[in-house]
Scaffold this active site. Structure first.
Site: not given
Length: 207
Positions: A109, A159, A190
């Site tokens: 991320s 996501d 995610h």
């Protein structure tokens, strides 16, 4: 071994490896993580590798990050460029201190986004990168020579943070710069799942 700000501007953990054939891993956590978040993942995915894991120096509320954002998916690019250079200098410091080869970044991320920024802004710093749920860091990426550098991008089809087109654009930017890009989109959100771990372990074993 744990080093604190007495040694460097980045709070971080360094674990020396036992397998000299393994590239060191640079572990870069997501928003709200810290220098310990990805250690077990690194140990599992690349047994015997040296692990270098810094904590992001930007706080969003109480959540550490590697650079500021203006909104979800909207980055403060001036801050991103400055923080990318700071991280690059830390990596060079750690390499000299610990006698490390150029590392492969393993980022999730926000950590994956700053790893992508390192590739594009400071291409000499990394030997390659595994980018988990990454976005394009720059609206207009700098020219970079990434010839032959291996890059894995693992995206989630579901996501809610990273649009499909954005992840594809990142793969295109890195590939156009010469990186050897493997981009896989998984039926996931995610967060990471077993499919991610299987692909990541296989890729790291080859690189």
């Amino acid at each position: 071994m744990i080093a604190t700000t007495a040694d460097t501007d980045f709070i971080h953990v360094f674990e020396p490896g036992s397998d000299p054939a393994r590239r060191p891993l640079l572990l870069l956590h997501g928003t709200g993580g810290d220098e310990r978040d990805l250690l077990s993942l690194g140990r599992t995915m690349a047994p015997g590798a040296s692990l270098l894991s810094p904590r992001g120096r930007v706080l969003e509320g109480a959540a550490p990050r590697f650079f500021r954002r203006l909104a979800e998916g909207v980055f403060d690019e001036a801050d991103l460029k400055r923080r990318t250079d700071e991280l690059a200098e830390f990596i060079l410091w750690a390499r000299e201190r610990h006698g490390l080869a150029a590392p492969i970044a393993l980022g999730f991320s926000n950590g994956a986004n700053v790893a992508a920024a390192l590739l594009l802004q400071r291409p000499e710093i990394l030997a390659g990168a595994a980018l988990l749920r990454a976005m394009t860091p720059f609206a207009e990426p700098p020219a970079a020579d990434l010839t032959g550098k291996p890059v894995l991008i693992l995206s989630g089809a579901l996501d809610p943070i990273v649009p499909k087109a954005n992840a594809e654009a990142l793969a295109g930017q890195l590939g156009a710069s010469g990186a050897v890009v493997e981009h896989r989109t998984l039926p996931a959100g995610h967060g990471l799942g077993q499919a991610d771990l299987g692909l990541l372990g296989d890729w790291l074993a080859r690189n």
